[in-house]
Design a protein around this motif. Structure first.
Motif, PDB file in Angstrom:
ATOM      1  N   MET A   1     -10.110  -3.353   4.368  1.00 20.57           N
ATOM      2  CA  MET A   1      -8.772  -3.582   4.877  1.00 20.57           C
ATOM      3  C   MET A   1      -8.024  -4.626   4.037  1.00 20.57           C
ATOM      4  O   MET A   1      -6.823  -4.530   3.884  1.00 20.57           O
ATOM      5  CB  MET A   1      -8.869  -4.019   6.351  1.00 20.57           C
ATOM      6  N   GLU A   2      -8.768  -5.595   3.520  1.00 20.81           N
ATOM      7  CA  GLU A   2      -8.139  -6.609   2.685  1.00 20.81           C
ATOM      8  C   GLU A   2      -7.528  -6.007   1.423  1.00 20.81           C
ATOM      9  O   GLU A   2      -6.465  -6.434   0.982  1.00 20.81           O
ATOM     10  CB  GLU A   2      -9.171  -7.667   2.284  1.00 20.81           C
ATOM     11  N   LEU A   3      -8.198  -5.027   0.845  1.00 21.16           N
ATOM     12  CA  LEU A   3      -7.699  -4.369  -0.366  1.00 21.16           C
ATOM     13  C   LEU A   3      -6.382  -3.657  -0.090  1.00 21.16           C
ATOM     14  O   LEU A   3      -5.450  -3.741  -0.892  1.00 21.16           O
ATOM     15  CB  LEU A   3      -8.739  -3.389  -0.908  1.00 21.16           C
ATOM     16  N   ILE A   4      -6.276  -3.001   1.034  1.00 17.20           N
ATOM     17  CA  ILE A   4      -5.042  -2.310   1.396  1.00 17.20           C
ATOM     18  C   ILE A   4      -3.903  -3.306   1.560  1.00 17.20           C
ATOM     19  O   ILE A   4      -2.788  -3.074   1.106  1.00 17.20           O
ATOM     20  CB  ILE A   4      -5.237  -1.459   2.668  1.00 17.20           C
ATOM     21  N   ALA A   5      -4.171  -4.435   2.179  1.00 16.75           N
ATOM     22  CA  ALA A   5      -3.147  -5.478   2.344  1.00 16.75           C
ATOM     23  C   ALA A   5      -2.696  -6.008   0.986  1.00 16.75           C
ATOM     24  O   ALA A   5      -1.506  -6.254   0.775  1.00 16.75           O
ATOM     25  CB  ALA A   5      -3.679  -6.604   3.213  1.00 16.75           C
ATOM     26  N   LEU A   6      -3.614  -6.180   0.061  1.00 16.79           N
ATOM     27  CA  LEU A   6      -3.260  -6.642  -1.289  1.00 16.79           C
ATOM     28  C   LEU A   6      -2.412  -5.614  -2.019  1.00 16.79           C
ATOM     29  O   LEU A   6      -1.453  -5.965  -2.720  1.00 16.79           O
ATOM     30  CB  LEU A   6      -4.518  -6.955  -2.096  1.00 16.79           C
ATOM     31  N   ILE A   8      -0.432  -3.360  -0.651  1.00 18.75           N
ATOM     32  CA  ILE A   8       0.891  -3.362  -0.023  1.00 18.75           C
ATOM     33  C   ILE A   8       1.703  -4.568  -0.492  1.00 18.75           C
ATOM     34  O   ILE A   8       2.894  -4.448  -0.797  1.00 18.75           O
ATOM     35  CB  ILE A   8       0.767  -3.321   1.515  1.00 18.75           C
ATOM     36  N   GLN A   9       1.073  -5.722  -0.573  1.00 19.48           N
ATOM     37  CA  GLN A   9       1.767  -6.930  -1.055  1.00 19.48           C
ATOM     38  C   GLN A   9       2.242  -6.742  -2.496  1.00 19.48           C
ATOM     39  O   GLN A   9       3.361  -7.110  -2.840  1.00 19.48           O
ATOM     40  CB  GLN A   9       0.842  -8.150  -0.940  1.00 19.48           C
ATOM     41  N   LEU A  11       2.927  -3.902  -4.011  1.00 16.92           N
ATOM     42  CA  LEU A  11       4.019  -2.931  -4.026  1.00 16.92           C
ATOM     43  C   LEU A  11       5.330  -3.552  -3.556  1.00 16.92           C
ATOM     44  O   LEU A  11       6.397  -3.250  -4.118  1.00 16.92           O
ATOM     45  CB  LEU A  11       3.658  -1.718  -3.173  1.00 16.92           C
ATOM     46  N   LYS A  12       5.272  -4.409  -2.551  1.00 17.13           N
ATOM     47  CA  LYS A  12       6.484  -5.100  -2.095  1.00 17.13           C
ATOM     48  C   LYS A  12       7.060  -5.943  -3.224  1.00 17.13           C
ATOM     49  O   LYS A  12       8.270  -6.007  -3.403  1.00 17.13           O
ATOM     50  CB  LYS A  12       6.180  -5.995  -0.891  1.00 17.13           C
ATOM     51  N   PHE A  13       6.182  -6.576  -3.977  1.00 18.54           N
ATOM     52  CA  PHE A  13       6.629  -7.471  -5.045  1.00 18.54           C
ATOM     53  C   PHE A  13       7.216  -6.695  -6.225  1.00 18.54           C
ATOM     54  O   PHE A  13       8.208  -7.113  -6.812  1.00 18.54           O
ATOM     55  CB  PHE A  13       5.447  -8.327  -5.512  1.00 18.54           C
ATOM     56  N   ILE A  14       6.644  -5.564  -6.583  1.00 21.31           N
ATOM     57  CA  ILE A  14       7.044  -4.855  -7.792  1.00 21.31           C
ATOM     58  C   ILE A  14       8.102  -3.781  -7.535  1.00 21.31           C
ATOM     59  O   ILE A  14       8.716  -3.270  -8.468  1.00 21.31           O
ATOM     60  CB  ILE A  14       5.794  -4.260  -8.500  1.00 21.31           C
ATOM     61  N   PHE A  15       8.379  -3.448  -6.279  1.00 17.83           N
ATOM     62  CA  PHE A  15       9.304  -2.367  -5.955  1.00 17.83           C
ATOM     63  C   PHE A  15      10.703  -2.542  -6.566  1.00 17.83           C
ATOM     64  O   PHE A  15      11.276  -1.566  -7.068  1.00 17.83           O
ATOM     65  CB  PHE A  15       9.375  -2.166  -4.441  1.00 17.83           C
ATOM     66  N   PRO A  16      11.304  -3.742  -6.583  1.00 17.67           N
ATOM     67  CA  PRO A  16      12.613  -3.883  -7.246  1.00 17.67           C
ATOM     68  C   PRO A  16      12.569  -3.530  -8.736  1.00 17.67           C
ATOM     69  O   PRO A  16      13.517  -2.944  -9.267  1.00 17.67           O
ATOM     70  CB  PRO A  16      12.970  -5.360  -7.051  1.00 17.67           C
ATOM     71  N   ALA A  17      11.469  -3.850  -9.403  1.00 18.64           N
ATOM     72  CA  ALA A  17      11.342  -3.500 -10.819  1.00 18.64           C
ATOM     73  C   ALA A  17      11.222  -1.991 -10.999  1.00 18.64           C
ATOM     74  O   ALA A  17      11.815  -1.414 -11.924  1.00 18.64           O
ATOM     75  CB  ALA A  17      10.131  -4.208 -11.432  1.00 18.64           C
ATOM     76  N   TYR A  18      10.453  -1.334 -10.139  1.00 17.98           N
ATOM     77  CA  TYR A  18      10.340   0.126 -10.194  1.00 17.98           C
ATOM     78  C   TYR A  18      11.704   0.776 -10.025  1.00 17.98           C
ATOM     79  O   TYR A  18      12.079   1.679 -10.771  1.00 17.98           O
ATOM     80  CB  TYR A  18       9.411   0.651  -9.097  1.00 17.98           C
TER      81      TYR A  18
END
Length: 100
Positions: A1-6, A8-9, A11-18
């Motif tokens: 579960m920790e890997l999934i949270a990482l 998601i975090q 993706l939230k951080f890089i989404f504006p660049a994408y």
């Protein structure tokens, strides 16, 4: 579960660049950033597909997504503009190097 949270975090951080990198294709700009000029090696500096309209559209879309990220996830405000700007400038650097 920790890997999934990482993941998601991240993706939230890089989404504006994408979003900033994907958006210029939709703008269909006409005026190239390099004004059709060649570098010292007589090859185009950036190419015909790197346009003012595309760059500004990508920056606007990336900044909008970054602003939403800042509001939703409590990121620092410079994140909203610096992340998409960095992505677009990196793309321009890649276009320059690709032609060398």
């Amino acid at each position: 579960m920790e890997l999934i949270a990482l993941i998601i975090q991240a993706l939230k951080f890089i989404f504006p660049a994408y979003c900033a990198n994907a958006a210029p294709v939709l703008a269909k700009g006409k005026k190239p950033l390099d004004h059709g000029k060649n570098f010292l090696d007589n090859k185009r500096i950036l190419g015909a597909n790197k346009t003012y309209k595309g760059f500004l559209f990508g920056l606007a879309i990336g900044a909008a997504v970054g602003t939403i990220d800042c509001l939703l996830f409590d990121f620092p405000w410079p994140f909203a503009i610096l992340t998409p700007l960095g992505a677009l400038l990196g793309d321009l650097a890649g276009a320059f190097l690709k032609r060398r």
